[in-house]
Design an enzyme around this catalytic site. Sequence first.
Site, mmCIF file in Angstrom:
data_model
loop_
_atom_site.group_PDB
_atom_site.id
_atom_site.type_symbol
_atom_site.label_atom_id
_atom_site.label_comp_id
_atom_site.label_asym_id
_atom_site.label_seq_id
_atom_site.Cartn_x
_atom_site.Cartn_y
_atom_site.Cartn_z
ATOM 1 N N LEU A 109 0.852 -1.201 0.000
ATOM 2 C CA LEU A 109 0.000 0.000 0.000
ATOM 3 C C LEU A 109 0.882 1.243 0.000
ATOM 4 O O LEU A 109 1.903 1.288 0.690
ATOM 5 C CB LEU A 109 -0.877 0.005 1.255
ATOM 6 C CG LEU A 109 -1.884 -1.130 1.366
ATOM 7 C CD1 LEU A 109 -2.512 -1.137 2.753
ATOM 8 C CD2 LEU A 109 -2.961 -0.994 0.291
ATOM 9 N N HIS A 141 -0.404 6.973 10.240
ATOM 10 C CA HIS A 141 -0.446 6.428 11.592
ATOM 11 C C HIS A 141 0.024 7.496 12.589
ATOM 12 O O HIS A 141 0.788 8.394 12.213
ATOM 13 C CB HIS A 141 0.500 5.219 11.722
ATOM 14 C CG HIS A 141 0.034 3.990 11.011
ATOM 15 N ND1 HIS A 141 0.831 3.290 10.136
ATOM 16 C CD2 HIS A 141 -1.143 3.315 11.051
ATOM 17 C CE1 HIS A 141 0.170 2.246 9.664
ATOM 18 N NE2 HIS A 141 -1.035 2.238 10.205
ATOM 19 N N ARG A 151 -7.050 3.591 9.698
ATOM 20 C CA ARG A 151 -6.756 2.175 9.948
ATOM 21 C C ARG A 151 -7.220 1.692 11.334
ATOM 22 O O ARG A 151 -7.431 0.508 11.542
ATOM 23 C CB ARG A 151 -5.246 1.941 9.837
ATOM 24 C CG ARG A 151 -4.628 2.374 8.504
ATOM 25 C CD ARG A 151 -5.008 1.440 7.379
ATOM 26 N NE ARG A 151 -4.371 1.817 6.129
ATOM 27 C CZ ARG A 151 -3.127 1.479 5.794
ATOM 28 N NH1 ARG A 151 -2.378 0.768 6.617
ATOM 29 N NH2 ARG A 151 -2.649 1.849 4.637
ATOM 30 N N CYS A 169 7.865 1.179 12.088
ATOM 31 C CA CYS A 169 6.988 0.149 11.496
ATOM 32 C C CYS A 169 7.711 -1.184 11.273
ATOM 33 O O CYS A 169 7.062 -2.223 11.180
ATOM 34 C CB CYS A 169 6.462 0.597 10.139
ATOM 35 S SG CYS A 169 6.042 2.313 10.004
ATOM 36 N N GLU A 224 5.245 -3.861 12.973
ATOM 37 C CA GLU A 224 4.787 -3.131 14.156
ATOM 38 C C GLU A 224 3.262 -3.058 14.226
ATOM 39 O O GLU A 224 2.680 -3.008 15.315
ATOM 40 C CB GLU A 224 5.336 -1.706 14.154
ATOM 41 C CG GLU A 224 4.796 -0.875 15.316
ATOM 42 C CD GLU A 224 5.372 0.524 15.372
ATOM 43 O OE1 GLU A 224 6.056 0.819 16.348
ATOM 44 O OE2 GLU A 224 5.147 1.306 14.443
ATOM 45 N N ASP A 225 2.621 -3.041 13.054
ATOM 46 C CA ASP A 225 1.167 -2.825 13.038
ATOM 47 C C ASP A 225 0.352 -4.007 13.541
ATOM 48 O O ASP A 225 -0.817 -3.839 13.855
ATOM 49 C CB ASP A 225 0.719 -2.461 11.606
ATOM 50 C CG ASP A 225 1.206 -1.082 11.227
ATOM 51 O OD1 ASP A 225 1.133 -0.177 12.078
ATOM 52 O OD2 ASP A 225 1.688 -0.908 10.096
ATOM 53 N N ARG A 269 -4.145 -6.150 4.694
ATOM 54 C CA ARG A 269 -3.198 -6.451 5.770
ATOM 55 C C ARG A 269 -3.781 -7.378 6.840
ATOM 56 O O ARG A 269 -3.061 -7.787 7.758
ATOM 57 C CB ARG A 269 -2.689 -5.141 6.393
ATOM 58 C CG ARG A 269 -2.026 -4.213 5.375
ATOM 59 C CD ARG A 269 -1.146 -3.171 6.033
ATOM 60 N NE ARG A 269 -0.113 -3.803 6.833
ATOM 61 C CZ ARG A 269 0.756 -3.135 7.596
ATOM 62 N NH1 ARG A 269 0.713 -1.827 7.640
ATOM 63 N NH2 ARG A 269 1.660 -3.773 8.306
ATOM 64 N N ASP A 327 2.727 -5.874 2.669
ATOM 65 C CA ASP A 327 3.106 -4.917 3.717
ATOM 66 C C ASP A 327 3.569 -5.580 5.008
ATOM 67 O O ASP A 327 3.767 -4.903 6.018
ATOM 68 C CB ASP A 327 1.904 -4.007 4.035
ATOM 69 C CG ASP A 327 1.674 -2.980 2.936
ATOM 70 O OD1 ASP A 327 2.561 -2.133 2.739
ATOM 71 O OD2 ASP A 327 0.620 -3.048 2.273
HETATM 72 N N1 GLY Z 1 2.447 0.513 3.278
HETATM 73 C C1 GLY Z 1 2.207 0.502 4.657
HETATM 74 C C2 GLY Z 1 0.780 0.707 4.968
HETATM 75 O O1 GLY Z 1 0.125 1.434 4.238
HETATM 76 O O2 GLY Z 1 0.253 0.179 5.894
#
Ligand code: GLY
Length: 260
Positions: free
Chosen positions: A25, A168, A138, A255, A72-73, A92, A67
Amino acid sequence: MVRGKSTLFTKALVRTPGRSLIHGLTSGKHGIPDFHRALVQHAEYINALRECGLEVLVLKEDEDHPDSTFIEDVALLTPPLAIVTNPGAPSRRGETEGMKEILAAYFESIEEICEPGTVEAGDIMMVGTHFYIGVSERTNKAGAAQVIGYLNKHGLSGSILTLEKVLHLKTGTAYLEHNNLVASGEFIEKPEFRQFNILRIERDEEYAANCIWINEKVLLPKGYPKSRKTVEAAGYEVIDVDVSEFRALDGGLSCLSLRF
Ligand code: GLY
């Protein structure tokens, strides 16, 4: 481990980028990443984490999720508990698969964010025992409420911030312990951050706001001299790391790892 009020980290979890990285992304502002350069930069990033004294656990690439190197996400790690998230970006979602099992080796208590809640932990910033949660494209309010509920159960606290421009929360701000907060753009004047000593990142270096404190050193993206000076003037040893290929996907230093 806690020294003074700062949590010292001993480990980091990273995921090697896959070839599918180029389909990640992106807002498209910084071109398409070069996979081979990304691999080299990822290896240099791991070296920098080791320089900070961390044992680095490297997960293998996940080609189904472009991704997924932005690990980290997919989890929030705190000393008493880990929370596996539910990423807001549909592409994701599957990145969380297997995380619970991996984290079980290190955390006794593991919680999970479930629908209708969505959370990407790049939206969560730890300041001691308090966690700021950015509600973004998100991370939604239902997800943030679940995080706060889990934190409260373990004697921690959380509060919600609304984001205006950034992807973020930690795209634009970073806590460097000792009451020092790196801030760019919308975070410089944020009323919720009034109590912090603000280390201001200039508009032309905004990407440098995504830096990370690890055991009294600060990892900063390479190529941002004014920001480097600001962080050094606040008393930190800076290690700069070139993450330009990850910038192309709107990702950065924080990240690329889970530190605990
Ligand atoms: N490319 C990282 C994100 O958009 O989550």
